[in-house]
Scaffold this motif. Structure first.
Motif, PDB file in Angstrom:
ATOM      1  N   UNK A  20       0.815  -1.224   0.000  1.00 39.38           N
ATOM      2  CA  UNK A  20       0.000   0.000   0.000  1.00 39.38           C
ATOM      3  C   UNK A  20       0.847   1.273   0.000  1.00 39.38           C
ATOM      4  N   UNK A  21       2.170   1.087  -0.037  1.00 40.97           N
ATOM      5  CA  UNK A  21       3.062   2.228   0.101  1.00 40.97           C
ATOM      6  C   UNK A  21       2.858   3.294  -0.976  1.00 40.97           C
ATOM      7  N   UNK A  22       2.670   2.829  -2.203  1.00 44.36           N
ATOM      8  CA  UNK A  22       2.642   3.752  -3.345  1.00 44.36           C
ATOM      9  C   UNK A  22       1.354   4.574  -3.428  1.00 44.36           C
ATOM     10  N   UNK A  23       0.242   3.971  -3.064  1.00 46.98           N
ATOM     11  CA  UNK A  23      -1.042   4.630  -3.355  1.00 46.98           C
ATOM     12  C   UNK A  23      -2.006   4.614  -2.173  1.00 46.98           C
ATOM     13  N   UNK A  24      -1.480   4.727  -0.973  1.00 46.64           N
ATOM     14  CA  UNK A  24      -2.332   4.647   0.220  1.00 46.64           C
ATOM     15  C   UNK A  24      -3.486   5.660   0.184  1.00 46.64           C
ATOM     16  N   UNK A  25      -3.186   6.887  -0.269  1.00 44.79           N
ATOM     17  CA  UNK A  25      -4.228   7.921  -0.290  1.00 44.79           C
ATOM     18  C   UNK A  25      -5.421   7.496  -1.120  1.00 44.79           C
ATOM     19  N   UNK A  26      -5.118   6.899  -2.280  1.00 42.84           N
ATOM     20  CA  UNK A  26      -6.207   6.448  -3.162  1.00 42.84           C
ATOM     21  C   UNK A  26      -6.970   5.276  -2.550  1.00 42.84           C
ATOM     22  N   UNK A  27      -6.235   4.389  -1.890  1.00 41.65           N
ATOM     23  CA  UNK A  27      -6.879   3.238  -1.240  1.00 41.65           C
ATOM     24  C   UNK A  27      -7.869   3.729  -0.177  1.00 41.65           C
ATOM     25  N   UNK A  28      -7.430   4.703   0.603  1.00 42.24           N
ATOM     26  CA  UNK A  28      -8.285   5.249   1.662  1.00 42.24           C
ATOM     27  C   UNK A  28      -9.488   5.976   1.048  1.00 42.24           C
ATOM     28  N   UNK A  29      -9.244   6.700  -0.027  1.00 41.26           N
ATOM     29  CA  UNK A  29     -10.323   7.420  -0.695  1.00 41.26           C
ATOM     30  C   UNK A  29     -11.352   6.446  -1.289  1.00 41.26           C
ATOM     31  N   UNK A  30     -10.863   5.375  -1.906  1.00 38.96           N
ATOM     32  CA  UNK A  30     -11.792   4.368  -2.465  1.00 38.96           C
ATOM     33  C   UNK A  30     -12.623   3.725  -1.352  1.00 38.96           C
ATOM     34  N   UNK A  31     -12.002   3.492  -0.213  1.00 36.16           N
ATOM     35  CA  UNK A  31     -12.739   2.910   0.917  1.00 36.16           C
ATOM     36  C   UNK A  31     -13.860   3.854   1.347  1.00 36.16           C
ATOM     37  N   UNK A  32     -13.531   5.138   1.415  1.00 42.07           N
ATOM     38  CA  UNK A  32     -14.509   6.138   1.819  1.00 42.07           C
ATOM     39  C   UNK A  32     -15.680   6.193   0.828  1.00 42.07           C
ATOM     40  N   UNK A  33     -15.333   6.174  -0.453  1.00 48.11           N
ATOM     41  CA  UNK A  33     -16.374   6.193  -1.494  1.00 48.11           C
ATOM     42  C   UNK A  33     -17.280   4.972  -1.391  1.00 48.11           C
ATOM     43  N   UNK A  34     -16.722   3.875  -0.898  1.00 43.54           N
ATOM     44  CA  UNK A  34     -17.496   2.631  -0.770  1.00 43.54           C
ATOM     45  C   UNK A  34     -18.233   2.565   0.571  1.00 43.54           C
ATOM     46  N   UNK A  35     -18.254   3.683   1.310  1.00 46.05           N
ATOM     47  CA  UNK A  35     -18.930   3.751   2.611  1.00 46.05           C
ATOM     48  C   UNK A  35     -18.320   2.847   3.679  1.00 46.05           C
ATOM     49  N   UNK A  36     -17.009   2.631   3.561  1.00 44.81           N
ATOM     50  CA  UNK A  36     -16.278   1.976   4.650  1.00 44.81           C
ATOM     51  C   UNK A  36     -15.745   3.128   5.499  1.00 44.81           C
ATOM     52  N   UNK A  37     -16.449   3.486   6.551  1.00 46.97           N
ATOM     53  CA  UNK A  37     -16.125   4.763   7.196  1.00 46.97           C
ATOM     54  C   UNK A  37     -15.102   4.666   8.323  1.00 46.97           C
ATOM     55  N   UNK A  38     -14.903   3.450   8.848  1.00 47.12           N
ATOM     56  CA  UNK A  38     -13.865   3.304   9.877  1.00 47.12           C
ATOM     57  C   UNK A  38     -13.107   1.991   9.680  1.00 47.12           C
ATOM     58  N   UNK A  39     -11.856   1.961  10.115  1.00 48.57           N
ATOM     59  CA  UNK A  39     -11.006   0.787   9.914  1.00 48.57           C
ATOM     60  C   UNK A  39     -10.156   0.564  11.161  1.00 48.57           C
ATOM     61  N   UNK A  40      -9.950  -0.690  11.482  1.00 49.45           N
ATOM     62  CA  UNK A  40      -9.084  -1.039  12.617  1.00 49.45           C
ATOM     63  C   UNK A  40      -7.861  -1.771  12.076  1.00 49.45           C
ATOM     64  N   UNK A  41      -6.719  -1.115  12.169  1.00 45.05           N
ATOM     65  CA  UNK A  41      -5.489  -1.628  11.568  1.00 45.05           C
ATOM     66  C   UNK A  41      -4.870  -2.675  12.474  1.00 45.05           C
ATOM     67  N   UNK A  42      -4.572  -3.828  11.912  1.00 43.17           N
ATOM     68  CA  UNK A  42      -4.045  -4.939  12.696  1.00 43.17           C
ATOM     69  C   UNK A  42      -2.557  -4.765  12.972  1.00 43.17           C
ATOM     70  N   UNK A  43      -2.174  -4.858  14.239  1.00 43.21           N
ATOM     71  CA  UNK A  43      -0.761  -4.903  14.599  1.00 43.21           C
ATOM     72  C   UNK A  43      -0.357  -6.355  14.741  1.00 43.21           C
ATOM     73  N   UNK A  44       0.730  -6.769  14.056  1.00 42.40           N
ATOM     74  CA  UNK A  44       1.082  -8.198  14.165  1.00 42.40           C
ATOM     75  C   UNK A  44       2.529  -8.418  14.582  1.00 42.40           C
ATOM     76  N   UNK A  45       3.212  -7.329  14.949  1.00 41.79           N
ATOM     77  CA  UNK A  45       4.556  -7.425  15.542  1.00 41.79           C
ATOM     78  C   UNK A  45       4.730  -6.129  16.331  1.00 41.79           C
ATOM     79  N   UNK A  46       5.812  -6.029  17.079  1.00 43.25           N
ATOM     80  CA  UNK A  46       6.023  -4.797  17.843  1.00 43.25           C
ATOM     81  C   UNK A  46       6.139  -3.609  16.888  1.00 43.25           C
ATOM     82  N   UNK A  47       6.984  -3.775  15.882  1.00 48.24           N
ATOM     83  CA  UNK A  47       7.180  -2.700  14.910  1.00 48.24           C
ATOM     84  C   UNK A  47       5.889  -2.419  14.135  1.00 48.24           C
TER      85      UNK A  47
END
Ligand SMILES: [Zn+2]
Length: 274
Positions: A20-47
């Motif tokens: 998602x590094x290259x186009x994160x802004x567009x990914x987030x915008x597409x999610x918004x357009x699709x009425x995905x209004x909130x997201x919970x990002x998974x942490x799977x390591x300390x970093x």
């Protein structure tokens, strides 16, 4: 965003993944357009948990995160790692401990290390009174034997990316777990057991997720060129779940949103002008 279409919440996705590094802004915008209004990002390591929190801060109000060590990385679960996770988990945007659990399918970390890492996460979740975001694959018996005694003192537990049969589902429901359903359900062959479970999940225990960039739904109308899954596909997954349950999409969106807000204690979205 379309009028009258209720929004949905993606309870598990990996937006800090390098794809998602290259186009994160567009990914987030597409999610918004699709009425995905909130997201919970998974942490799977300390970093990864630190990165997820940093991204959630940039999209405060829309994104939240979890803090944990995936069983694949259990061999890295040291006392220092737990100290850092404890610090991260005190941040307001961190809404759960995890992902954590057992994965005997891949066995990337020794099983004893997986069990001890899982136990430490359960202790931390109890200490901080945060819900747990759980991963289990081919480890059902050991998983239950660790989870069951912990349940009475846990704030809540969701088995993310649940893919199993009604019998396994019932064992989780009896313990009081919630279930997170992904696009696995869109695969008629591989998802057969899950498709039998989905209609039987009580309305008040169901949540939905993409697990992006993984688990691309098999049956998207126009199959994208890339195999990368995105949060904008969550409504497609939701429609499949709704149809298996004989519910309208609107009803499914409403009940999963209510469950998610309650389970993770999410604040209402700041901008509700739509
Ligand atoms: Zn997982």
């Amino acid at each position: 965003m379309s009028a009258n279409v209720p929004s949905v919440i993606d309870i598990g996705l990996n937006l800090t993944h390098k794809s998602f590094q290259e186009d994160l802004l567009e990914v987030v915008e597409r999610a918004k357009q699709a009425d995905v209004d909130r997201m919970i990002l998974t942490g799977s390591s300390v970093e990864g948990s630190q990165d997820a929190l940093n991204l959630a801060r940039r999209y405060s109000g829309t994104m939240f995160s979890t803090a944990g060590i995936h069983p694949h990385h259990a061999a890295d679960c040291q006392t220092d790692s737990l100290t850092i996770l404890r610090q991260l988990a005190q941040e307001k945007l961190v809404v759960a401990i995890g992902e954590c659990g057992l994965d005997y399918f891949r066995d990337f970390s020794p099983r004893e290390a997986q069990r001890s890492c899982f136990r430490r996460h359960l202790d931390l979740a109890q200490e901080l009174q945060l819900p747990v975001f759980l991963h289990e694959r081919d480890a059902h018996d050991d998983f239950l034997s660790l989870l069951e005694p912990a349940m009475p003192d846990l704030k809540g537990a969701v088995v993310h990316c649940f893919t199993d049969s009604p019998a396994v589902m019932q064992a989780y429901l009896n313990l009081g777990c919630y279930l997170g359903i992904t696009g696995w359900v869109c695969d008629e062959r591989r998802g057969e057991a899950l498709r039998q479970s989905v209609p039987l999940i009580p309305d008040d225990r169901l949540m939905i997720e993409t697990d992006a960039p993984y688990l691309m739904p098999r049956d998207l109308p126009q199959s994208p060129k890339s195999r990368r899954n995105e949060p904008c596909h969550l409504p497609h997954i939701g429609r499949e779940i709704a149809s298996l349950r004989n519910q309208s999409y609107e009803r499914l969106a409403e009940l999963t949103t209510r469950n998610t807000e309650r389970f993770f204690e999410l604040p209402k979205p700041e901008n509700t002008t739509s």
